[in-house]
Design an enzyme around this catalytic site. Structure first.
Site, PDB file in Angstrom:
ATOM      1  N   GLU A 232       0.831  -1.214   0.000  1.00  0.00           N
ATOM      2  CA  GLU A 232       0.000   0.000   0.000  1.00  0.00           C
ATOM      3  C   GLU A 232       0.864   1.262   0.000  1.00  0.00           C
ATOM      4  O   GLU A 232       0.462   2.291  -0.544  1.00  0.00           O
ATOM      5  CB  GLU A 232      -0.976  -0.008   1.182  1.00  0.00           C
TER       6      GLU A 232
ATOM      7  N   HIS B 274       1.542   2.120  -3.553  1.00  0.00           N
ATOM      8  CA  HIS B 274       0.407   2.847  -4.144  1.00  0.00           C
ATOM      9  C   HIS B 274       0.435   4.310  -3.704  1.00  0.00           C
ATOM     10  O   HIS B 274       0.215   5.228  -4.491  1.00  0.00           O
ATOM     11  CB  HIS B 274      -0.915   2.236  -3.681  1.00  0.00           C
TER      12      HIS B 274
ATOM     13  N   GLU C  93      -0.682  -0.661  -9.805  1.00  0.00           N
ATOM     14  CA  GLU C  93      -0.252  -1.920  -9.206  1.00  0.00           C
ATOM     15  C   GLU C  93       1.243  -2.157  -9.446  1.00  0.00           C
ATOM     16  O   GLU C  93       1.917  -2.792  -8.644  1.00  0.00           O
ATOM     17  CB  GLU C  93      -1.101  -3.063  -9.776  1.00  0.00           C
TER      18      GLU C  93
HETATM   19 ZN    ZN Z   1      -2.575  -3.006  -4.943  1.00  0.00          ZN
END
Ligand code: ZN
Length: 500
Positions: A265, A268, A294
């Site tokens: 995360e 991201h 991603e």
């Molecule tokens: Zn992801």
């Protein structure tokens, strides 16, 4: 007032409404009491309707066209020209969905999410089945509204990965699988045995939280513009580049989910924190596609976060926090343990090598459901059969099978393939990065991602959605997406790890 400025005023307002929805969704996942869901679903539905109505109005179309006329000589790379390109496509797409349909979809998704959570907790697929039936129908309707040339799945895939086609993705996945499967077999047949029991011990949650914060900082996540919360299904979300939040889940007896979930995360979040300030309050101020997004999370989680260099530099912190569990463990053994290849039931806990097989399973089942070849009632059996075919294992329950993912409750067929595309993008971008800047490897050998992050900001993050995924990868790496760099990366890594 020039049309472009009028357009910006409108776009800013729509953006603010969308981000307010983001806050409500974040809150629903992180801290809302369960009975609040009915009202929350209505609130989201109302805001979505306002935003959709505003954005799909005839006036908006006229404004976009007028602004496009004013800016017809603007440089392709400029924020203005990029915003116009983006708005033209998203306006055309949004006009294809009637507002009655959008309201219905948000309403079903809100309720289905709630039912899914209960169903997953209780391993009760039958309670979720009618909601999946509705989700399949809504996806089918949506594909028809959008339209397609070759197959309905194209229409949905395009919304997550602009301009990607089902046929292309199928071919990339097929080529990748042809190389992954023999490597996986070689590991099973004559790889060394790796013991990862050190990761399955009691790990105090408060110390896991401290470790998560430490690691997120090490990979460059800026906590002064961030927040780490807890969620059943971890995610990252941004309300502006200065408020980008991540969530993680904590297992008391297994270290990986919080460790690699946080790194994932954080990857991201770095993307969202790295978008250029000049894109603020426009739809360009976020990652360009689910696949490129991603790629950033998987690069941080796997290529960096599961590398020997990273743990050489940071394992001491893990030992400091868990002296009883890991004080006497060698960093080499920790590195092997976190890279163990083993077919597993749960996608988000899958190793780097078998992960893509989880995606191929979902990609195939989604297409079958969308085409009407597979019903919701048949899903659990189809899931288990496919799992046995691809990974050689059958989940003992639906909770560890077809109920594990949030995605089908949120009507988002076409999303799953972007995870595997992310792995392919990540390997290709990373290879180019280290070739272009020798400082990246030097930094990483000291456990620092600074030079890598600078390259990513320069080549990927700052652009937000100015360019399509295809443009980003072509500009950054000089070639279109292929599967070769990913295969070369996993082959080298796992040949070494398993002494093949
Ligand atoms: Zn992801």
């Amino acid at each position: 007032m020039p049309a472009y400025e009028k357009l910006l005023e409108q776009i800013y307002e729509i953006h603010d409404i969308d981000k307010a929805m983001g806050v409500l969704s974040w809150d629903r996942e992180v801290s809302m009491p369960a009975p609040g869901n009915e009202a929350r679903t209505k609130q989201l539905s109302t805001l979505r309707k306002i935003s959709h109505t505003k954005f799909t109005s005839d006036e908006m179309g006229i404004l976009i066209d007028s602004a496009a006329g004013e800016l017809k000589d603007a440089d392709y790379d400029s924020n203005e020209a990029s915003l116009i390109r983006y708005l033209k496509k998203s306006y055309a797409d949004a006009r294809m969905l009637p507002s009655e349909f959008v309201t219905r979809m948000v309403d079903v998704a809100g309720k289905a999410l709630f039912v899914w959570k209960e169903a997953r907790a209780n391993d009760d697929y039958p309670s979720f089945q009618p909601w999946l039936e509705q989700a399949i129908e809504l996806n089918q309707e949506m594909a028809e509204f959008y339209g397609y040339e070759d197959e309905p799945y194209d229409a949905l895939l395009d919304k997550f990965e602009a301009q990607a086609t089902t046929a292309e993705v199928r071919s990339l996945f097929k080529s990748a699988a042809e190389d992954i499967v023999p490597l996986r077999r070689a590991i099973e047949e004559h790889g060394r045995k790796i013991d990862d029991s050190i990761l399955h011990q009691e790990f105090e949650i408060n110390k896991q939280k401290e470790l998560a914060r430490y690691l997120a900082k090490q990979v460059g996540y800026d906590f002064s513009r961030g927040h780490l919360g807890t969620a059943t299904h971890p995610f990252a979300t941004s309300f502006s580049r200065d408020d980008v939040r991540i969530t993680t889940r904590w297992y008391p007896d297994f270290l990986n989910p919080s460790l690699f979930g946080t790194l994932h995360e954080s990857g991201h979040a770095l993307y969202e924190q790295g978008t250029a300030a000049g894109l603020a309050r426009t739809p360009l101020a976020r990652g360009t596609s689910s696949g490129i997004h991603e790629s950033q999370s998987r690069m941080i989680e796997n290529i960096v976060g599961r590398s020997k260099l990273f743990w050489n530099a940071h394992f001491h912190k893990v030992q400091e926090l868990f002296p009883v569990q890991l004080g006497n463990v060698n960093v080499d053994d920790f590195y092997l343990a976190v890279n163990k290849v083993q077919p597993s039931y749960i996608r988000v806990e899958a190793d780097e090598l078998t992960y893509n097989l989880h995606i191929i399973l979902r990609f195939e089942l989604e297409q079958a459901m969308l085409n009407g070849d597979l019903t919701a009632a048949q899903l659990p059996e189809a899931w288990n059969n496919k799992m046995e075919e691809l990974l050689g294992i059958v989940p003992p329950s639906d909770r560890e099978g077809c109920l594990q993912d949030i995605h089908w409750s949120s009507i988002s067929f076409g999303y799953f393939p972007t995870y595997a595309l992310g792995n392919l993008y990540a390997a290709q971008l990373y290879k180019s990065a280290v070739e272009q800047d020798p400082k990246i490897s030097e930094d990483l050998s000291r456990g620092s991602v600074q030079a890598l992050l600078s390259w990513l900001v320069e080549n990927v993050h700052q652009h937000g959605r100015k360019f399509t995924p295809g443009e980003i990868v072509q500009r950054a790496t000089g070639k279109p997406l292929g599967h070769g760099d990913f295969i070369a990366y996993v082959t080298e890594k796992f040949t070494q790890i398993y002494n093949l």
